[in-house]
Design a protein around this motif. Structure first.
Motif, PDB file in Angstrom:
ATOM      1  N   LEU A  49      83.122 -85.025 -33.899  1.00  0.00           N
ATOM      2  CA  LEU A  49      83.211 -86.486 -33.844  1.00  0.00           C
ATOM      3  C   LEU A  49      83.844 -86.940 -32.541  1.00  0.00           C
ATOM      4  O   LEU A  49      83.372 -87.886 -31.896  1.00  0.00           O
ATOM      5  CB  LEU A  49      84.022 -86.990 -35.037  1.00  0.00           C
ATOM      6  N   LYS A  50      84.896 -86.247 -32.140  1.00  0.00           N
ATOM      7  CA  LYS A  50      85.545 -86.543 -30.854  1.00  0.00           C
ATOM      8  C   LYS A  50      84.560 -86.351 -29.692  1.00  0.00           C
ATOM      9  O   LYS A  50      84.488 -87.189 -28.788  1.00  0.00           O
ATOM     10  CB  LYS A  50      86.769 -85.648 -30.688  1.00  0.00           C
ATOM     11  N   ASP A  51      83.809 -85.269 -29.735  1.00  0.00           N
ATOM     12  CA  ASP A  51      82.841 -84.992 -28.658  1.00  0.00           C
ATOM     13  C   ASP A  51      81.745 -86.050 -28.593  1.00  0.00           C
ATOM     14  O   ASP A  51      81.346 -86.480 -27.494  1.00  0.00           O
ATOM     15  CB  ASP A  51      82.214 -83.602 -28.856  1.00  0.00           C
ATOM     16  N   SER A  52      81.280 -86.487 -29.750  1.00  0.00           N
ATOM     17  CA  SER A  52      80.201 -87.481 -29.757  1.00  0.00           C
ATOM     18  C   SER A  52      80.678 -88.838 -29.281  1.00  0.00           C
ATOM     19  O   SER A  52      79.981 -89.557 -28.561  1.00  0.00           O
ATOM     20  CB  SER A  52      79.603 -87.601 -31.159  1.00  0.00           C
ATOM     21  N   VAL A  53      81.919 -89.204 -29.647  1.00  0.00           N
ATOM     22  CA  VAL A  53      82.491 -90.478 -29.199  1.00  0.00           C
ATOM     23  C   VAL A  53      82.755 -90.447 -27.706  1.00  0.00           C
ATOM     24  O   VAL A  53      82.579 -91.451 -27.007  1.00  0.00           O
ATOM     25  CB  VAL A  53      83.796 -90.770 -29.981  1.00  0.00           C
ATOM     26  N   SER A  54      83.141 -89.293 -27.181  1.00  0.00           N
ATOM     27  CA  SER A  54      83.450 -89.157 -25.758  1.00  0.00           C
ATOM     28  C   SER A  54      82.220 -89.369 -24.883  1.00  0.00           C
ATOM     29  O   SER A  54      82.352 -89.692 -23.694  1.00  0.00           O
ATOM     30  CB  SER A  54      84.044 -87.776 -25.473  1.00  0.00           C
TER      31      SER A  54
END
Length: 378
Positions: free
Chosen positions: A371-376
């Motif tokens: 989720l962090k990677d996709s938001v980044s």
């Protein structure tokens, strides 16, 4: 749609939802496993002990209570001393906490809306110090209710503060992500007097470790609810109860919700407990609220009632319950009585039969890191 496609859809839904929501977490003791034990049936056992008529046998009563408290102390409380001193086994759990918090920090930093602040509320029944240690080690901003350097004092007014950073050269101002850490069952690093709650370095736990040496009298009580009645006859009189008395006296000074139905006995702590629950209730009533439930079984009746009431009264709230496995998911589902739910606003996240159980590290790997990677990438 296979399991991987369903998981990918879940992450897409989460990415879209989390951008425009008030973010809350409800965290239980399951996240600190296996380093710290979960409560099991100790609350039920202590409640059952209170119901037994042992007024004519006070030594037997104190022995049984000390036996249960000592079991909880050994499995959960004393190990926090090692958390402070970089124990290798504790560090493995601590790394999971730090990875989780770093992921949420980036998600908050990258959120698109300017209408919501960059804060996440972490409500936890855990009395351990993993969250404080992880937040400090990771150099993340957080409010734990305390203010002051030489005598940090707890106040509910210290929550919900925003932090901004101004650049040195161009005076650009940006909001910094902040975690509000609300420990609704108290904490081992609190010290309570009649008038205030201050911070301590596990002073009572240190005293118990250094000065309590119970060598006889305690009995072994397993998690069976029948166990209390079964071991009553095994309790033997001993010549000296001073160590048991000393242990009980120190233990009951711990500023925590002891695992019984009676909660706090201390007036100030009791007031603080209900005020923290009021904050929890208020946060869930806000429009567009998301609640992640991690390592929590809903055994706490107060929290279960508040959560279910919010789900039924706030159609804009969505709750994601992350279960250890399908059995845990079924138990939580049964506990919540979903047939009485007015809105379809609960989602269960749990491993399928081909996946590993959702330990804390697996939750990070499967949910919050992606989720962090996709938001980044936004």
């Amino acid at each position: 749609m296979d399991s991987e496609e369903l998981h990918s859809k879940l992450l897409i839904d989460l990415k879209e939802t989390i951008q425009d929501c008030n973010i809350n977490f409800l965290v239980g003791s399951g996240l600190s496993r296996p380093y710290l034990k979960t409560l099991g049936n100790i609350e039920i056992l202590l409640t059952e002990l209170d119901r037994l008529d042992l007024s004519s046998e006070p030594n037997k009563l104190k022995t049984l209570k000390a036996s249960l408290y000592k079991k909880y102390y050994d499995g959960v409380i004393e190990k926090n001393l090692l958390v402070m001193h970089n124990d290798s086994d504790a560090d493995k759990v601590l790394e999971n906490y730090k990875e989780f918090l770093r992921c949420i920090n980036i998600i908050l930093l990258k959120r698109k809306t300017t209408l919501l602040n960059k804060q996440a509320n972490v409500f936890t029944t855990n009395i351990d110090i993993f969250f404080e240690k992880a937040l400090e080690d990771a150099s993340l901003e957080f409010n734990d209710g305390f203010k002051g350097r030489f005598n940090p004092t707890f106040s509910l007014s210290n929550f919900k503060k925003s932090y901004f950073k101004k650049s040195l050269h161009y005076d650009n101002t940006s909001e910094i992500p902040v975690f509000n850490l609300l420990k609704v069952h108290g904490s081992l690093n609190w010290r309570a007097t009649e008038n205030e709650i201050t911070l301590s370095k596990l002073s009572i736990v240190n005293r118990i470790q250094q000065k309590v040496n119970i060598t006889e009298g305690l009995v072994d009580i397993d998690d069976s609810i029948k166990s209390i009645k079964e071991v009553i006859d095994d309790v033997e009189e001993i010549d000296d109860y001073s160590q048991i008395d000393y242990f009980l006296n120190l233990y009951e000074k711990l500023p925590i919700v002891n695992p019984t139905k009676e909660k706090f006995k201390h007036t100030l702590l009791n007031h603080t407990y209900y005020e923290l629950l009021r904050i929890y209730s208020n946060e869930l009533e806000k429009e567009n609220t998301i609640l992640f439930v991690l390592g929590f079984s809903f055994a706490d009746e107060h929290i279960k009632e508040i959560t279910f009431r919010a789900l039924n009264s706030n159609p804009t709230m969505i709750c994601y319950i992350v279960a250890y496995d399908e059995t845990a998911k079924d138990e939580i589902e049964s506990s919540l009585d979903l047939g009485k739910l007015r809105y379809d606003n609960i989602r269960f996240i749990y491993p399928n039969e081909d996946e590993s159980e959702y330990t804390f590290s697996e939750i990070n790997k499967r949910i919050f890191c992606p989720l962090k990677d996709s938001v980044s990438k936004i």
